[in-house]
Design a protein around this motif. Structure first.
Motif, PDB file in Angstrom:
ATOM      1  N   SER A 271       4.107   5.854  -5.360  1.00 17.36           N
ATOM      2  CA  SER A 271       4.077   5.910  -6.837  1.00 17.36           C
ATOM      3  C   SER A 271       3.033   6.905  -7.319  1.00 17.36           C
ATOM      4  CB  SER A 271       3.706   4.564  -7.453  1.00 17.36           C
ATOM      5  OG  SER A 271       4.572   3.607  -7.049  1.00 17.36           O
ATOM      6  N   ALA A 272       1.863   6.865  -6.690  1.00 17.71           N
ATOM      7  CA  ALA A 272       0.786   7.763  -7.119  1.00 17.71           C
ATOM      8  C   ALA A 272       1.188   9.221  -6.881  1.00 17.71           C
ATOM      9  CB  ALA A 272      -0.499   7.426  -6.366  1.00 17.71           C
TER      10      ALA A 272
ATOM     11  N   ASN B 179       2.730  14.489  -8.900  1.00  9.36           N
ATOM     12  CA  ASN B 179       3.551  15.653  -8.528  1.00  9.36           C
ATOM     13  C   ASN B 179       4.954  15.478  -9.092  1.00  9.36           C
ATOM     14  OD1 ASN B 179       1.746  16.987  -6.228  1.00  9.36           O
ATOM     15  ND2 ASN B 179       1.745  14.773  -5.906  1.00  9.36           N
ATOM     16  N   PRO B 180       5.122  15.681 -10.403  1.00 11.32           N
ATOM     17  CA  PRO B 180       6.423  15.405 -11.020  1.00 11.32           C
ATOM     18  C   PRO B 180       7.571  16.103 -10.293  1.00 11.32           C
ATOM     19  CG  PRO B 180       4.789  15.898 -12.686  1.00 11.32           C
ATOM     20  CD  PRO B 180       4.142  16.186 -11.365  1.00 11.32           C
ATOM     21  N   GLY B 181       8.622  15.330 -10.030  1.00 14.11           N
ATOM     22  CA  GLY B 181       9.797  15.888  -9.348  1.00 14.11           C
ATOM     23  C   GLY B 181       9.715  15.816  -7.831  1.00 14.11           C
TER      24      GLY B 181
ATOM     25  N   TYR C 101       0.839  -1.203   0.000  1.00 10.83           N
ATOM     26  CA  TYR C 101       0.000   0.000   0.000  1.00 10.83           C
ATOM     27  C   TYR C 101       0.881   1.263   0.000  1.00 10.83           C
ATOM     28  CZ  TYR C 101      -2.992   3.701   1.787  1.00 10.83           C
ATOM     29  OH  TYR C 101      -3.637   4.899   1.962  1.00 10.83           O
ATOM     30  N   VAL C 102       1.901   1.257   0.835  1.00  6.43           N
ATOM     31  CA  VAL C 102       2.777   2.449   0.916  1.00  6.43           C
ATOM     32  C   VAL C 102       3.496   2.657  -0.419  1.00  6.43           C
ATOM     33  CG1 VAL C 102       4.707   3.544   2.144  1.00  6.43           C
ATOM     34  CG2 VAL C 102       3.075   2.139   3.407  1.00  6.43           C
ATOM     35  N   LYS C 103       3.953   1.552  -1.019  1.00  6.61           N
ATOM     36  CA  LYS C 103       4.606   1.658  -2.336  1.00  6.61           C
ATOM     37  C   LYS C 103       3.675   2.323  -3.342  1.00  6.61           C
ATOM     38  CE  LYS C 103       7.583  -2.377  -2.249  1.00  6.61           C
ATOM     39  NZ  LYS C 103       7.702  -3.772  -2.646  1.00  6.61           N
TER      40      LYS C 103
END
Ligand code: SAM
Length: 198
Positions: free
Chosen positions: A78-79, A84-86, A72-74
Motif C-alpha cells: 500500500s505504501a 509511486n502512483p501507477g 506487514y507485506v500488505k
C-alpha cells in the motif's frame, strides 16, 4: 488455525478487484488477466516488490502463513502504491496455507513461475510433513504450472541437497577448473517437462 482466514472455493472466486484494485476497478471489469507468478512462503515480500517493476504487466501474489508478516507485506505494498502512483499495482499477498490451498487459487496450467525461496527446512523427522516441497505436493505444483513454467528454489541448508556440491567438486572437469583457479556457475531449473521426464 485455518479457520481464521477465508479461502476462495475455486480460482474463479479469487477477488482480483480486492488484490489489484486499480487494474480491476469496476470500469475495467473486462480484464481477464490471471495471476501468473506465485511466491510461496513469501515472507516479508522483497521478491514480489522487485519483480513488480521487472514484470509490470504480470500479476503476482505472495502466499504467507504468518498473519503479522502478511499484514506487514500488505502495508508495504500500500505504501509503495501511494508513493509511486501507477506502480506496484500488479502485486499482492494473501494469508494462507499454501500446502492446502494452492488449487483454490490457481487453475490448471495458470502459473508461469513459482518461487519457493528459503523454505523452512523442518529438520526433525516428525515435522517433515510441514515441508512445502515434498513428493506428494509436486503433483499439485505441476498441475498449476503451465507447460514450460518454471519453479525457482534456493536453500542455505546444504544437507538438504547433498548432490549440489558434487556438481563442481566430483566431476573431472570441475576439478580441472578448480586446479586452474577458475570459476564454475550452477544453473538449476525445474520445469514441467523435467517432472514428466522423472
Ligand atoms: N521466501 C522468503 C525469503 O526468502 O525471504 C521467506 C523465507 S522464510 C524462511 C519461510 C516462510 O515460509 C515463512 O515466512 C513462513 O511463515 C512461510 N511458510 C511456511 N510454511 C508455509 C505454508 N504452508 N504456507 C505459506 N507460507 C508458509
Amino acid at each position: 488455525s485455518d479457520s481464521h482466514f477465508p479461502v476462495p472455493i475455486s480460482p474463479c472466486h479469487v477477488d482480483y478487484s480486492f488484490h489489484y484494485p486499480q487494474l480491476f476497478s469496476s470500469d475495467q471489469v473486462d480484464s481477464n488477466k490471471k495471476i501468473q507468478f506465485a511466491d510461496v512462503g513469501c515472507g516479508f515480500g522483497g521478491l514480489l516488490i522487485s519483480l513488480s517493476t521487472l514484470f509490470p504487466e504480470t500479476l503476482m501474489i505472495g502466499m504467507e502463513l504468518r498473519d503479522k508478516v502478511t499484514e506487514y507485506v500488505k502495508e508495504r505494498i500500500s505504501a509503495l502504491r501511494a508513493t509511486n502512483p501507477g506502480q506496484y499495482q500488479n502485486i499482492s499477498v494473501v494469508r494462507t496455507n499454501s500446502m492446502k490451498y494452492i488449487p483454490n487459487y490457481f487453475g490448471k496450467g495458470q502459473l508461469s513461475k513459482m518461487f519457493f525461496l528459503f523454505p523452512d527446512p523442518h529438520f526433525k523427522e516428525k515435522n517433515h510433513r510441514r515441508r512445502v516441497i515434498s513428493l506428494h505436493l509436486l503433483d499439485e505444483y505441476a498441475y498449476v504450472l503451465e507447460i514450460g513454467g518454471i519453479i525457482y528454489t534456493i536453500t542455505d541448508v546444504e544437507e538438504l541437497d547433498p548432490v549440489i556440491k558434487l556438481l563442481s567438486t566430483a566431476t573431472e572437469e570441475g576439478q580441472k577448473v578448480a586446479r586452474n583457479g577458475g570459476q564454475t556457475f550452477q544453473a538449476r531449473r525445474l520445469s514441467l517437462t523435467d517432472f514428466a521426464a522423472s
